[in-house]
Design a protein around this motif. Structure first.
Motif, PDB file in Angstrom:
ATOM      1  N   ARG A 253      22.406  56.019  49.954  1.00 53.78           N
ATOM      2  CA  ARG A 253      23.201  54.920  49.715  1.00 53.78           C
ATOM      3  C   ARG A 253      23.756  54.258  51.075  1.00 53.78           C
ATOM      4  O   ARG A 253      23.830  53.278  51.659  1.00 53.78           O
ATOM      5  CB  ARG A 253      24.083  55.094  48.745  1.00 53.78           C
ATOM      6  CG  ARG A 253      24.863  53.451  48.366  1.00 53.78           C
ATOM      7  CD  ARG A 253      25.488  53.710  47.036  1.00 53.78           C
ATOM      8  NE  ARG A 253      26.155  52.428  46.823  1.00 53.78           N
ATOM      9  CZ  ARG A 253      25.389  51.569  45.999  1.00 53.78           C
ATOM     10  NH1 ARG A 253      24.693  51.748  45.181  1.00 53.78           N
ATOM     11  NH2 ARG A 253      26.137  50.319  45.654  1.00 53.78           N
ATOM     12  N   LEU A 254      24.459  55.342  51.910  1.00 54.65           N
ATOM     13  CA  LEU A 254      25.179  54.782  53.135  1.00 54.65           C
ATOM     14  C   LEU A 254      24.217  54.647  54.073  1.00 54.65           C
ATOM     15  O   LEU A 254      24.442  53.864  54.812  1.00 54.65           O
ATOM     16  CB  LEU A 254      25.963  56.205  53.639  1.00 54.65           C
ATOM     17  CG  LEU A 254      27.255  56.332  52.703  1.00 54.65           C
ATOM     18  CD1 LEU A 254      27.767  57.671  52.991  1.00 54.65           C
ATOM     19  CD2 LEU A 254      28.065  55.081  52.659  1.00 54.65           C
TER      20      LEU A 254
ATOM     21  N   ARG B  18      22.668  51.169  53.852  1.00 56.51           N
ATOM     22  CA  ARG B  18      23.586  50.277  54.345  1.00 56.51           C
ATOM     23  C   ARG B  18      24.143  50.450  55.704  1.00 56.51           C
ATOM     24  O   ARG B  18      25.048  49.956  56.300  1.00 56.51           O
ATOM     25  CB  ARG B  18      24.742  50.323  53.409  1.00 56.51           C
ATOM     26  CG  ARG B  18      24.514  49.557  51.968  1.00 56.51           C
ATOM     27  CD  ARG B  18      25.537  50.044  51.058  1.00 56.51           C
ATOM     28  NE  ARG B  18      25.319  49.395  49.505  1.00 56.51           N
ATOM     29  CZ  ARG B  18      24.152  49.718  48.997  1.00 56.51           C
ATOM     30  NH1 ARG B  18      23.344  50.586  49.388  1.00 56.51           N
ATOM     31  NH2 ARG B  18      23.967  49.072  47.835  1.00 56.51           N
TER      32      ARG B  18
ATOM     33  N   GLU C  19      31.388  53.110  48.539  1.00 56.56           N
ATOM     34  CA  GLU C  19      29.770  53.403  48.488  1.00 56.56           C
ATOM     35  C   GLU C  19      29.822  54.782  47.974  1.00 56.56           C
ATOM     36  O   GLU C  19      28.725  55.165  47.065  1.00 56.56           O
ATOM     37  CB  GLU C  19      29.171  53.177  49.828  1.00 56.56           C
ATOM     38  CG  GLU C  19      29.067  52.100  50.429  1.00 56.56           C
ATOM     39  CD  GLU C  19      28.372  51.023  49.517  1.00 56.56           C
ATOM     40  OE1 GLU C  19      27.208  51.390  48.917  1.00 56.56           O
ATOM     41  OE2 GLU C  19      28.719  49.770  49.842  1.00 56.56           O
TER      42      GLU C  19
END
Length: 747
Positions: free
Chosen positions: A280-281, A284, A352
């Motif tokens: 997820r990080l 982004r 996040e």
């Protein structure tokens, strides 16, 4: 009696596994589950083969009470595994709790919201004893990460402890008495064969005691009152709605993590959690290196060892990730160290991480699942995604608009209006809507199905719900929404409440907003179909009189202009101008009020200016000499406020009165620099009432007066922002003052 009582924490993988194993082992005749007893006849529907999470949504409304609640189920809900395992072994399946609409659950929005708030003192002591931050970490420490051996005994000891120090309320006692009768009846019918009872751990100690003696007949399922409208339907649910960090009070945050824990165990869940956060990080564009991951895992393993965990628990992994990925100081407490919804101020990486734990799973109902009639009615008429432009001058356009407004009132996702008639706007006969796909649309439609069988009935019930406890300002919104939805029956009810509320109104601004709405509907009946409404005419008349009475009682010294108050006077003018002859409004009495306010000094400057404008715009001539009034009102601190009221009501009259703009230019030019800077913000606000074309006309007249020719655009096209020009003037004045003080300049 061969009864096995399993007290569980809702949405706990450890409890779900214990329940499934116990039922497979003892092969009971009955499996009794805490859940709505009125769903027992629909057990086949519940077990059709849905993709979880799902929920039973129940809506209730009568003349006295409105209520909606959910009974959510996911793969690792003990209640769900009890039903699935019970069907596998051929047991009779029964929900044994009161229906969700019952008064004993009237304050419960979610049946499986844990009772931990009721025994916070006990769990706080346990948290201190085991050196953990909160009950979520305590639960993982005691039950989710530890081996399953002896789990049933540990759970029983835990719930006996927390219930032993807690006094149950009357609602809990009523529910437990009902559940106990089901247990006794099932045990009697089983004839010595095993019975398994699965309930929240808070109820287990009481049920063990109550099951020993009492009525052994099967209890009747309560029926709602004859005037009540009740509906229960299965709805798709989502991990986001299950997550405690999103506000759900289930007691189990991070459903994505616990799903993996249920499927693969704690070691794999810890690894998957790290991978999910990393993915997820990186998606982004947050830098996460291999060294960061090694550090995070090493820290999590070390914390687990220090805390006595055989495998890293959820908080171990999170603490490890936070330590490895966040290098700045963290201002807010780490979310997993507290409870409840995620608070503002958290580090973006932390946010996040929480999102990664939550997961994005959305449930899906089996195609054979019965749905409320509203769902079929809406899906058949909604149409494909895209942009729709509607002509409200045609019956087809109005009918489509009403349908979409009903969906908007019901808060159906993916239905958004981007332009069209507004409360404070004129008659806009065009409307634009944007329709988009949404995973939340079907659940929202099923929930809305509790309001009615078709969009008109459902929207009417939803608007009626908004009326309860609404103030005058909110009722105006409901009135406008009712008109846009084409709900004449509800409009009559709202108008009745409005007429009653107008007589007691004390807020001049709210009253003006209501008058604006009522007048717009009265005038534009081709759009709203509200012509001939006696009540609507009564609201306009009563609001006009009440507004004038309130305005004359407003006293106060200099203050910033109140635009809502000025808007109310504008609404009064429009009512007198457009509805006066038809409704018999007393225009002369209104002019008398306006003249008294304008001539006195008790009212605030903006109201005095508005009162002068009200009389001027209605008569066509001002009651007093405008030039004299302008000179008398031109005090630097309040001149802009007075002009705000005047321009809002009599903008065109000012513009076309010979010599008035020139006098205003003279008064402004005569100000000192300090006075001008004081008056500037309010003056800018006042002149904002002139549209661009009229501002250009003013600028052209000023250029001609000052230089004898030229273009007004030169005054309107500043190369710098007005605020910057004003700041520069203030700086120049301070520099000049300093130079004069030191004798460097004399002029």
């Amino acid at each position: 009696m061969a009864i096995t009582f399993l007290g569980v924490r809702h949405h706990s993988p450890a409890c779900a596994r214990l329940v499934a194993d116990t039922i497979a082992s003892v092969r009971p005749a009955y499996v009794l589950v805490e859940g709505p007893a009125d769903m027992n006849d629909r057990m086949d529907e519940l077990l059709l083969g849905h993709e979880l999470p799902i929920a039973v949504y129940t809506s209730y409304r009568d003349a006295r009470r409105r209520h909606g609640s959910w009974t959510p189920l996911c793969d690792y809900s003990p209640e769900w595994t009890a039903l699935a395992a019970g069907r596998e072994v051929g047991a009779e399946l029964r929900f044994i709790d009161l229906p969700a609409w019952h008064p004993a659950l009237s304050g419960v929005r979610n049946r499986y919201a844990d009772a931990e708030a009721r025994y916070g003192e006990v769990t706080a002591r346990l948290c201190r004893a085991f050196a953990v931050d909160n009950v979520d970490a305590l639960w993982d420490h005691l039950f989710e990460i530890e081996p399953a051996d002896g789990l049933a005994e540990r759970l029983a000891a835990y719930f006996d402890l927390v219930r032993g120090d807690t006094e149950a309320g009357q609602d809990d006692l009523a529910r437990e008495a009902y559940m106990a009768q089901w247990i006794r009846a099932a045990a009697d019918d089983a004839g010595g064969r095993p019975v398994v009872v699965v309930t929240g751990g808070f109820h287990r100690p009481a049920l063990v005691r109550l099951a020993e003696r009492g009525d052994r007949s099967r209890p009747e399922v309560p029926r709602p009152p004859s005037d009540a409208v009740v509906g229960s339907y299965l709805v798709p649910y989502s991990f986001r709605r299950l997550d405690a960090f999103d506000g759900y009070q289930s007691g189990m945050p991070s459903p994505g993590y616990y799903q993996r824990l249920w499927e693969s165990g704690p070691a794999d869940a810890a690894r998957a959690l790290t991978e999910a956060v990393t993915a997820r990080l990186r998606a982004r564009r947050q830098p996460v290196s291999t060294a960061d991951l090694i550090a995070a895992r090493a820290t999590a393993d070390g914390l687990a060892l220090m805390r006595g965990h055989p495998h890293p628990a959820r908080v171990d992994v999170l603490d490890g990730l936070a330590g490895a990925l966040v290098s700045e100081a963290i201002e807010a407490p780490l979310p997993w160290a507290t409870r409840g919804a995620l608070q503002a101020g958290n580090h973006p990486v932390i946010v996040e991480m929480i999102a990664a734990l939550s997961g994005d799973r959305v449930g899906r109902l089996h195609p054979s699942t019965p749905l409320p009639p509203l769902v079929h009615a809406v899906l058949a008429a909604l149409g494909d995604p895209g942009t729709e432009r509607l002509d409200l001058g045609t019956e087809a356009g109005r009918e489509r608009s009403r349908f979409l407004h009903r969906l908007r009132v019901l808060e159906i996702p993916g239905v958004r209006r981007t332009s069209g008639p507004r409360l404070a706007g004129g008659t806009d006969l065009a409307e634009q809507w944007v329709l988009t796909e949404s995973d939340d649309r079907l659940p929202a439609l099923i929930e809305a199905g509790g309001y009615g069988v078709d969009p008109q009935e459902a929207a009417a019930a939803a608007l009626a719900e908004r009326i309860t406890g609404a103030d005058l300002d909110q009722l105006a919104d409901v009135l406008f929404d009712a008109a846009l939805c084409g709900i004449g029956e509800l409009t009559g009810q709202v108008l009745h409440d409005l007429a009653r509320a107008v007589g007691a109104a004390a807020d001049l601004g709210a009253l003006g907003r209501t008058l604006t709405v009522a007048l717009a509907m009265w005038r534009h009946d081709d759009l709203f179909r509200t012509s001939g409404s006696t009540t609507l005419a009564t609201v306009v008349e009563a609001a006009t009189s009440r507004a004038l009475w309130l305005a004359e009682g407003v006293h106060g010294g200099p203050a910033p202009a109140d635009l809502q108050r000025v808007g109310t006077v504008t609404a009064v003018r429009d009512a007198l101008r457009h509805a006066g002859p038809s409704l018999g409004l007393d225009v002369e009495a209104a002019l008398g009020v306006a003249d008294r306010i304008a001539a006195g000094q008790e009212a605030p400057p903006d109201l005095r200016g508005a009162a002068l404008g009200l009389g001027w715009s209605l008569r066509g001539t001002a009651a007093a000499d405008p030039a004299r009034a302008l000179r008398g009102a031109f005090v630097p601190a309040t001149a802009g406020d007075w002009l705000t009221g005047l321009f809002a009501l009599a903008r065109e009259e000012v513009l076309h009165t010979a010599g008035l703009l020139e006098l205003l230019d003279e008064l402004v030019a005569g100000m000192t620099d300090d006075d001008f800077l004081v008056a500037l913000p309010a003056l800018r606000q006042a002149f904002g009432f002139f549209p661009p074309r009229e501002r250009h006309l003013i600028a052209t007249r000023l250029v001609e007066r000052r230089s004898g020719g030229g273009s007004g655009w030169d005054l309107m096209r500043l190369e710098a922002a007005p605020e910057l020009v004003a700041a520069g003037m203030a700086l120049d004045e301070r520099v000049d003052a300093a130079l004069r003080r030191e004798g460097l300049i004399t002029s």
